[in-house]
Enzyme design. Structure first.
Site, PDB file in Angstrom:
ATOM      1  CE  LYS A  36      -1.536   1.738   3.959  1.00 46.44           C
ATOM      2  NZ  LYS A  36      -1.352   3.163   4.223  1.00 46.44           N
ATOM      3  CG  ASN A  37       2.590   2.670   3.506  1.00 48.71           C
ATOM      4  OD1 ASN A  37       1.409   3.000   3.339  1.00 48.71           O
ATOM      5  ND2 ASN A  37       3.116   2.499   4.708  1.00 48.71           N
ATOM      6  CB  CYS A  52      -4.933   6.291  10.761  1.00 51.53           C
ATOM      7  SG  CYS A  52      -5.675   4.934   9.851  1.00 51.53           S
ATOM      8  NE  ARG A  83      -0.097  10.247  10.127  1.00 53.10           N
ATOM      9  CZ  ARG A  83      -0.554   9.237   9.392  1.00 53.10           C
ATOM     10  NH1 ARG A  83      -1.814   8.875   9.474  1.00 53.10           N
ATOM     11  NH2 ARG A  83       0.234   8.599   8.556  1.00 53.10           N
ATOM     12  CG  ASP A 129       2.834   1.440   9.459  1.00 54.72           C
ATOM     13  OD1 ASP A 129       2.482   2.309  10.253  1.00 54.72           O
ATOM     14  OD2 ASP A 129       2.957   1.652   8.233  1.00 54.72           O
ATOM     15  NE  ARG A 146      -7.989   5.202   5.878  1.00 48.64           N
ATOM     16  CZ  ARG A 146      -7.941   6.322   6.588  1.00 48.64           C
ATOM     17  NH1 ARG A 146      -7.280   6.357   7.711  1.00 48.64           N
ATOM     18  NH2 ARG A 146      -8.519   7.392   6.151  1.00 48.64           N
TER      19      ARG A 146
HETATM   20  C1  UD1 Z   1       4.319   6.833   6.327  1.00 44.77           C
HETATM   21  C2  UD1 Z   1       3.446   5.623   6.103  1.00 44.77           C
HETATM   22  C3  UD1 Z   1       2.872   5.126   7.427  1.00 44.77           C
HETATM   23  C4  UD1 Z   1       3.980   4.874   8.433  1.00 44.77           C
HETATM   24  C5  UD1 Z   1       4.902   6.100   8.549  1.00 44.77           C
HETATM   25  C6  UD1 Z   1       6.117   5.842   9.405  1.00 44.77           C
HETATM   26  C7  UD1 Z   1       2.606   5.982   3.884  1.00 44.77           C
HETATM   27  C8  UD1 Z   1       1.443   6.257   3.021  1.00 44.77           C
HETATM   28  N1  UD1 Z   1       2.387   5.980   5.206  1.00 44.77           N
HETATM   29  O1  UD1 Z   1       3.475   7.835   6.869  1.00 44.77           O
HETATM   30  O2  UD1 Z   1       2.158   3.917   7.182  1.00 44.77           O
HETATM   31  O3  UD1 Z   1       3.425   4.629   9.701  1.00 44.77           O
HETATM   32  O4  UD1 Z   1       5.365   6.491   7.245  1.00 44.77           O
HETATM   33  O5  UD1 Z   1       6.831   4.755   8.934  1.00 44.77           O
HETATM   34  O6  UD1 Z   1       3.688   5.745   3.392  1.00 44.77           O
HETATM   35  N2  UD1 Z   1       6.352  14.486  10.744  1.00 44.77           N
HETATM   36  C9  UD1 Z   1       6.514  15.820  11.050  1.00 44.77           C
HETATM   37  N3  UD1 Z   1       6.465  16.714  10.008  1.00 44.77           N
HETATM   38  C10 UD1 Z   1       6.271  16.334   8.710  1.00 44.77           C
HETATM   39  C11 UD1 Z   1       6.117  14.971   8.429  1.00 44.77           C
HETATM   40  C12 UD1 Z   1       6.169  14.062   9.470  1.00 44.77           C
HETATM   41  O7  UD1 Z   1       6.684  16.200  12.204  1.00 44.77           O
HETATM   42  O8  UD1 Z   1       6.244  17.210   7.836  1.00 44.77           O
HETATM   43  C13 UD1 Z   1       6.372  13.495  11.853  1.00 44.77           C
HETATM   44  C14 UD1 Z   1       5.021  12.795  12.003  1.00 44.77           C
HETATM   45  O9  UD1 Z   1       4.128  13.545  12.782  1.00 44.77           O
HETATM   46  C15 UD1 Z   1       5.407  11.501  12.654  1.00 44.77           C
HETATM   47  C16 UD1 Z   1       6.774  11.215  12.050  1.00 44.77           C
HETATM   48  O10 UD1 Z   1       7.245  12.446  11.526  1.00 44.77           O
HETATM   49  O11 UD1 Z   1       5.514  11.671  14.039  1.00 44.77           O
HETATM   50  C17 UD1 Z   1       6.755  10.165  10.959  1.00 44.77           C
HETATM   51  O12 UD1 Z   1       5.939  10.603   9.912  1.00 44.77           O
HETATM   52  P1  UD1 Z   1       6.193  10.196   8.391  1.00 44.77           P
HETATM   53  O13 UD1 Z   1       7.444   9.403   8.287  1.00 44.77           O
HETATM   54  O14 UD1 Z   1       6.084  11.443   7.585  1.00 44.77           O
HETATM   55  O15 UD1 Z   1       4.956   9.268   8.115  1.00 44.77           O
HETATM   56  P2  UD1 Z   1       3.962   9.344   6.912  1.00 44.77           P
HETATM   57  O16 UD1 Z   1       4.678   9.671   5.666  1.00 44.77           O
HETATM   58  O17 UD1 Z   1       2.791  10.149   7.309  1.00 44.77           O
END
Ligand code: UD1
Length: 427
Positions: free
Chosen positions: A22-23, A116, A121, A305, A397
């Site tokens: 999915k990711n 979710c 986030r 995850d 999802r």
């Molecule tokens: C992706 C995955 C999700 C997985 C996560 C961590 C997808 C579609 N989803 O989510 O399944 O759980 O990686 O492996 O690929 N953060 C910030 N600022 C930002 C972006 C992120 O502070 O601009 C923080 C987030 O709040 C969180 C952490 O960084 O605490 C990790 O987030 P991130 O790696 O960005 O996860 P996603 O890309 O949302």
């Protein structure tokens, strides 16, 4: 609205085939926005998040359709450059469209992403990076407005190795003139998959999988056929289920190197794991022991995850287990459902302590997020009596026909109509 009806107590036996990740699929679909041609995503999967991304592509003027098991995305002609709230709020990955739409059209209006509820986030790293590349970014009334005049390759330093920000910025950098280097990049296999996809389509991205990614901008991408990597989280979920239920399962199509941290922990619980080509075989005949401790982190550390599913496992392992969640501050909502099933858990500030029990007992529980929902299904499979898990749109999802896969392994999981009313979002 549907729910899972589960009768616990069966051992699992047999083979399960792992779907495409999915990711990976979600950023790859977003990346199609950059391609003036047809992209065939081989053996794609109709996760509800994938369907939500397809709706966004169609809103933009692109076309998506299924041929056999493949998803075809055609962004030859795009007519819109916005992602409205009703589409963005259904899927976190909508934010991946920011970079590609901006790169393709020169401007974008995109609502804040949904997804979710596992923490705040924020998307500050996505936006900071876009600004660094020369885009003008304004946040107003729940929307992000971004435009570009001239984007030039730069060095971007990510203060945290965000998966989404890394992917978005790789795609945006394709539109910048010259070389962009992303330092502190995330190293997840899905990022390597995105880079491989871009390179196959004619781009030039190097270093994916390390913490410095180098992107040569200005290359025009062309249509391709591409097979995404297998879903390491789905594979992990089945392996944990195999550990909890006992028996022997063969997880086919999974990659050993994507789940090494998990193997190390499962081996401590009295499971035997062996790998044969692209199949991981897990068996357990003895009583489960505690895996000790897990601490989630960015790849290659233990994946967040799989934290919820490991918490479910901890509920039935002899002794105490410690789970430390470092990535998402609110990834703990599954605890409530697990406790309802009889799990003995204490949770505070991202730290969960579990005391393993001989037995869990079936109850009516609610999924509150994708992986937390999966954890409740696993717990239901080892609970005495029957369990219902509602709100399974969260589970849909990122798992496709989970009930069929468990049924094929001998678990009893049925999708039934629920009395509860459904919201508007698919995911
Ligand atoms: C992706 C995955 C999700 C997985 C996560 C961590 C997808 C579609 N989803 O989510 O399944 O759980 O990686 O492996 O690929 N953060 C910030 N600022 C930002 C972006 C992120 O502070 O601009 C923080 C987030 O709040 C969180 C952490 O960084 O605490 C990790 O987030 P991130 O790696 O960005 O996860 P996603 O890309 O949302």
């Amino acid at each position: 609205m549907e729910e899972f009806f589960i009768i616990g107590g069966n051992r699992l036996q047999g083979e399960v085939e792992i779907d495409s990740a999915k990711n990976s699929l979600l950023p790859l679909i977003a990346c199609c926005i950059l391609i003036e041609g047809q992209v065939r995503l081989e053996q794609a999967v109709a996760y509800s998040d994938v369907k939500a991304m397809c709706k966004i592509i169609e809103h933009l003027g692109g076309k998506t359709w299924w041929e056999g098991g493949d998803l075809v995305v055609d962004c030859l002609a795009l007519t819109a450059d916005d992602v409205p709230n009703e589409l963005a709020s259904c899927v976190r990955a909508s934010i991946f469209c920011l970079g590609p739409i901006l790169a393709r059209n020169g401007s974008v209006k995109i609502a804040y992403p949904g997804g979710c509820d596992i923490g705040l986030r924020p998307i500050d790293l996505h936006l900071e990076g876009a600004r660094k590349l020369g885009a003008k970014v304004v946040e107003k009334n729940g929307y992000i407005y971004a435009s570009k005049q001239k984007m030039e390759g730069v060095d971007i330093i990510l203060s945290f190795a965000s998966v989404g920000a890394t992917e978005n910025l790789v795609m945006l950098a394709l539109a910048a003139k010259g070389t962009t280097r992303i330092f502190g990049a995330a190293k997840e296999p899905e990022i390597v998959d995105l880079a491989n996809f871009i390179n196959k389509a004619g781009g030039n991205v190097k270093g994916a999988g390390s913490d410095v990614i180098v992107i040569e901008g200005g290359k025009k991408l062309h249509g391709i056929s591409y097979k995404p990597i297998p879903d390491r989280i789905e594979a992990g979920t089945f392996l944990i289920a195999g550990a909890m239920c006992g028996g022997e399962i063969a997880v086919k199509g999974a990659k050993e190197e994507h789940n090494r941290e998990l193997f190390a922990k499962l081996s401590k619980t009295a499971c035997q794991i062996r790998c044969e080509n692209d199949t991981i075989i897990l068996s357990r005949k003895q009583k489960l022991k505690s895996f000790g401790e897990i601490e989630t982190g960015v790849y290659p550390a233990f994946p967040t995850d799989l934290q919820s599913q490991m918490t479910a496992l901890a509920c039935v392992c002899e002794g105490y287990s410690l789970i430390i969640e470092n990535v998402f501050e609110a990834r703990n909502k599954h605890i409530c459902g697990l406790k309802k099933l009889g799990g003995e858990l204490i949770s505070k500030n991202g730290i969960i302590i579990a005391k393993g029990k001989e037995k869990l007992f079936g109850a009516q529980v609610s999924a509150t997020d994708l992986r937390g929902g999966a954890a409740l299904v696993l717990a239901g499979l080892v609970s005495e009596g029957y369990t219902t898990v509602d709100n399974i749109h969260y589970i849909d999802r990122g798992y496709y026909k989970l009930e069929d896969k468990f049924s094929a392994l001998g678990g009893i999981v049925k999708r039934v109509k629920s009395e509860k009313k459904e919201g508007n979002c698919m995911g």
